[in-house]
Design a protein around this motif. Structure first.
Motif, mmCIF file in Angstrom:
data_model
loop_
_atom_site.group_PDB
_atom_site.id
_atom_site.type_symbol
_atom_site.label_atom_id
_atom_site.label_comp_id
_atom_site.label_asym_id
_atom_site.label_seq_id
_atom_site.Cartn_x
_atom_site.Cartn_y
_atom_site.Cartn_z
ATOM 1 N N ASN A 1 14.898 -18.367 26.433
ATOM 2 C CA ASN A 1 15.964 -19.125 27.068
ATOM 3 C C ASN A 1 16.393 -20.200 26.070
ATOM 4 O OD1 ASN A 1 17.388 -21.166 28.524
ATOM 5 N ND2 ASN A 1 16.586 -20.312 30.433
ATOM 6 N N LYS A 2 17.486 -19.941 25.391
ATOM 7 C CA LYS A 2 17.931 -20.862 24.343
ATOM 8 C C LYS A 2 18.267 -22.240 24.893
ATOM 9 C CE LYS A 2 19.784 -17.278 21.346
ATOM 10 N NZ LYS A 2 20.970 -16.754 20.661
ATOM 11 N N LYS A 3 18.814 -22.282 26.101
ATOM 12 C CA LYS A 3 19.220 -23.563 26.688
ATOM 13 C C LYS A 3 18.008 -24.461 26.977
ATOM 14 C CE LYS A 3 22.164 -25.506 30.265
ATOM 15 N NZ LYS A 3 23.097 -25.213 31.352
ATOM 16 N N SER A 4 16.963 -23.889 27.540
ATOM 17 C CA SER A 4 15.782 -24.689 27.893
ATOM 18 C C SER A 4 14.781 -24.802 26.741
ATOM 19 C CB SER A 4 15.077 -24.081 29.107
ATOM 20 O OG SER A 4 14.467 -22.847 28.761
ATOM 21 N N GLY A 5 14.877 -23.895 25.766
ATOM 22 C CA GLY A 5 13.925 -23.900 24.661
ATOM 23 C C GLY A 5 12.582 -23.303 25.031
ATOM 24 N N ILE A 6 12.568 -22.476 26.076
ATOM 25 C CA ILE A 6 11.330 -21.844 26.533
ATOM 26 C C ILE A 6 11.358 -20.363 26.167
ATOM 27 C CG2 ILE A 6 9.917 -21.263 28.532
ATOM 28 C CD1 ILE A 6 11.065 -23.784 29.896
ATOM 29 N N CYS A 7 10.217 -19.875 25.702
ATOM 30 C CA CYS A 7 10.123 -18.485 25.265
ATOM 31 C C CYS A 7 8.713 -17.977 25.550
ATOM 32 C CB CYS A 7 10.431 -18.416 23.769
ATOM 33 S SG CYS A 7 10.644 -16.762 23.120
ATOM 34 N N ILE B 1 4.305 -16.952 13.276
ATOM 35 C CA ILE B 1 5.377 -16.787 14.261
ATOM 36 C C ILE B 1 5.566 -18.054 15.097
ATOM 37 C CG2 ILE B 1 4.009 -15.721 16.100
ATOM 38 C CD1 ILE B 1 6.430 -13.820 16.516
ATOM 39 N N ILE B 2 4.489 -18.757 15.394
ATOM 40 C CA ILE B 2 4.608 -20.008 16.147
ATOM 41 C C ILE B 2 5.347 -21.050 15.307
ATOM 42 C CG2 ILE B 2 3.293 -21.940 17.113
ATOM 43 C CD1 ILE B 2 1.218 -19.767 18.021
ATOM 44 N N ASP B 3 5.042 -21.102 14.030
ATOM 45 C CA ASP B 3 5.749 -22.008 13.125
ATOM 46 C C ASP B 3 7.249 -21.681 13.104
ATOM 47 O OD1 ASP B 3 5.588 -24.136 11.005
ATOM 48 O OD2 ASP B 3 6.366 -22.496 9.762
ATOM 49 N N THR C 1 12.470 -22.911 13.438
ATOM 50 C CA THR C 1 13.739 -22.202 13.335
ATOM 51 C C THR C 1 14.421 -22.025 14.687
ATOM 52 O OG1 THR C 1 12.914 -21.036 11.392
ATOM 53 C CG2 THR C 1 14.847 -20.104 12.485
ATOM 54 N N MET C 2 13.645 -21.652 15.701
ATOM 55 C CA MET C 2 14.207 -21.430 17.029
ATOM 56 C C MET C 2 14.296 -22.725 17.835
ATOM 57 S SD MET C 2 12.118 -17.905 17.828
ATOM 58 C CE MET C 2 12.757 -17.657 19.492
#
Length: 104
Positions: free
Chosen positions: A17-23, A46-48, A53-54
């Motif tokens: 969810n790009k808006k909330s920043g939750i993945c 990948i966490i880094d 980046t994300m």
């Protein structure tokens, strides 16, 4: 595997969810490669990427309660038990899962 391109498992993001920043993060490793540090290396990278980046704010790992190695991998990466559990159905069988979270 870096040296020969051998597939050892998977590691990736989903339900971003790009808006909330939750993945959510998902990962698995073929048994021949367990306990050799490969998953720690993959998760660290990948966490880094997710953080830098994300621009993630929260990362979730939904883990089968009986998978102690996966839970330990998550804990080593600073995930904490959210105390949220649910049943996940896989191939017609229900399995209890817990959600581990990491905040940035």
């Amino acid at each position: 595997r870096k040296e020969d391109g051998e597939k050892m498992g998977t590691c990736g993001f989903h339900c971003w969810n790009k808006k909330s920043g939750i993945c959510e993060i998902g990962y698995d490793l073929y048994p021949d490669y367990w306990k050799q540090g490969y998953m720690a290396e993959a998760l660290t990278a990948i966490i880094d990427f997710g953080q830098k980046t994300m621009k993630l704010k929260k990362l979730e790992a939904h883990i089968y309660i009986g998978n102690a190695d996966s839970i330990q991998s998550a804990r080593r990466q600073q995930f904490v038990d959210s105390k949220q559990t649910y049943m996940e159905t896989f191939r017609g069988i229900k399995y209890p899962h817990v959600i581990y979270v990491r905040y940035f």
